[in-house]
Design a protein around this motif. Sequence first.
Motif, mmCIF file in Angstrom:
data_model
loop_
_atom_site.group_PDB
_atom_site.id
_atom_site.type_symbol
_atom_site.label_atom_id
_atom_site.label_comp_id
_atom_site.label_asym_id
_atom_site.label_seq_id
_atom_site.Cartn_x
_atom_site.Cartn_y
_atom_site.Cartn_z
ATOM 1 N N THR A 22 1.045 -0.744 -0.103
ATOM 2 C CA THR A 22 0.001 0.562 0.232
ATOM 3 C C THR A 22 1.107 0.755 -0.114
ATOM 4 O OG1 THR A 22 -1.592 1.085 0.742
ATOM 5 C CG2 THR A 22 -0.354 0.070 2.227
ATOM 6 N N GLY A 23 0.384 2.462 -0.380
ATOM 7 C CA GLY A 23 0.833 3.653 -0.186
ATOM 8 C C GLY A 23 0.153 4.672 -0.571
ATOM 9 N N PRO A 24 0.801 5.899 -0.677
ATOM 10 C CA PRO A 24 -0.188 6.778 -1.031
ATOM 11 C C PRO A 24 -0.152 7.139 -2.844
ATOM 12 C CG PRO A 24 1.444 8.011 0.450
ATOM 13 C CD PRO A 24 1.776 5.819 0.060
ATOM 14 N N VAL A 25 -1.595 7.509 -3.313
ATOM 15 C CA VAL A 25 -1.908 8.088 -4.970
ATOM 16 C C VAL A 25 -0.783 9.455 -4.825
ATOM 17 C CG1 VAL A 25 -3.418 8.202 -6.733
ATOM 18 C CG2 VAL A 25 -3.674 6.495 -4.314
ATOM 19 N N GLY A 26 0.028 9.432 -5.682
ATOM 20 C CA GLY A 26 0.120 10.344 -6.115
ATOM 21 C C GLY A 26 1.170 11.173 -4.521
ATOM 22 N N GLU A 27 1.324 12.272 -4.255
ATOM 23 C CA GLU A 27 1.828 12.938 -3.781
ATOM 24 C C GLU A 27 0.629 12.911 -2.394
ATOM 25 O OE1 GLU A 27 4.624 14.514 -3.070
ATOM 26 O OE2 GLU A 27 5.533 13.005 -5.398
ATOM 27 N N ASP A 28 -0.678 12.021 -2.316
ATOM 28 C CA ASP A 28 -1.633 12.614 -1.918
ATOM 29 C C ASP A 28 -1.607 11.557 -0.687
ATOM 30 O OD1 ASP A 28 -4.213 12.812 -0.521
ATOM 31 O OD2 ASP A 28 -5.543 12.959 -2.505
ATOM 32 N N LEU A 29 -1.349 12.466 0.664
ATOM 33 C CA LEU A 29 -0.693 11.297 1.518
ATOM 34 C C LEU A 29 -1.862 11.148 2.348
ATOM 35 C CD1 LEU A 29 1.098 10.371 4.340
ATOM 36 C CD2 LEU A 29 1.252 12.116 4.601
ATOM 37 N N TYR A 30 -3.076 11.945 1.969
ATOM 38 C CA TYR A 30 -4.602 10.924 2.804
ATOM 39 C C TYR A 30 -5.159 10.162 1.667
ATOM 40 C CZ TYR A 30 -3.691 14.641 6.261
ATOM 41 O OH TYR A 30 -3.197 15.941 7.239
ATOM 42 N N HIS A 31 -4.585 10.079 0.506
ATOM 43 C CA HIS A 31 -5.354 8.774 -0.554
ATOM 44 C C HIS A 31 -4.699 7.992 -1.009
ATOM 45 C CE1 HIS A 31 -7.526 8.144 -5.057
ATOM 46 N NE2 HIS A 31 -7.799 7.308 -4.116
ATOM 47 N N TRP A 32 -5.377 6.652 -0.438
ATOM 48 C CA TRP A 32 -4.016 5.393 -0.865
ATOM 49 C C TRP A 32 -4.412 4.164 -1.400
ATOM 50 C CZ3 TRP A 32 -0.419 3.691 4.635
ATOM 51 C CH2 TRP A 32 -0.477 4.430 4.892
ATOM 52 N N GLU A 33 -3.747 3.516 -2.548
ATOM 53 C CA GLU A 33 -3.920 2.202 -2.637
ATOM 54 C C GLU A 33 -3.581 1.246 -2.590
ATOM 55 O OE1 GLU A 33 -5.524 3.328 -7.031
ATOM 56 O OE2 GLU A 33 -3.808 2.918 -7.068
ATOM 57 N N ALA A 34 -4.231 0.280 -2.155
ATOM 58 C CA ALA A 34 -3.775 -1.610 -1.421
ATOM 59 C C ALA A 34 -4.169 -2.210 -2.206
ATOM 60 C CB ALA A 34 -4.078 -0.903 0.067
#
Length: 114
Positions: A22-34
């Motif tokens: 998992t990790g952030p989508v782009g630079e958005d720390l508040y939106h992740w994909e896993a």
Amino acid sequence: MYSAKVISLQLKEVERNPCFSTGPVGEDLYHWEAIITGSKGSPYENGVFKLDIHFPLDYPFAPPRVMFKTKVYHPNVNTYGNIFLKMLNPTHFRTNNSINDVLTEIHQMLTGPK
């Protein structure tokens, strides 16, 4: 912002878990994909499931919103991918629940309904 610091610390924790990535989508720390793999011996074995995670600005005082992006047939998941777990309910979420705990619970959920 306090939530950004907590999310950054939890990202380091979750990166060590081999059950999912998992990790952030782009630079958005508040939106992740896993990505979670199905549990061995379960009906979901060898399955690969994509999740979408949105952290509220008041995280960890409110739960993240987690949804399956991959179609999954499970009694705790509706047709839109919404996950029904007690842990994700705002009245039951605790500040000591990390995103690692949430993803582990979802991974365990794939072994059977909760």
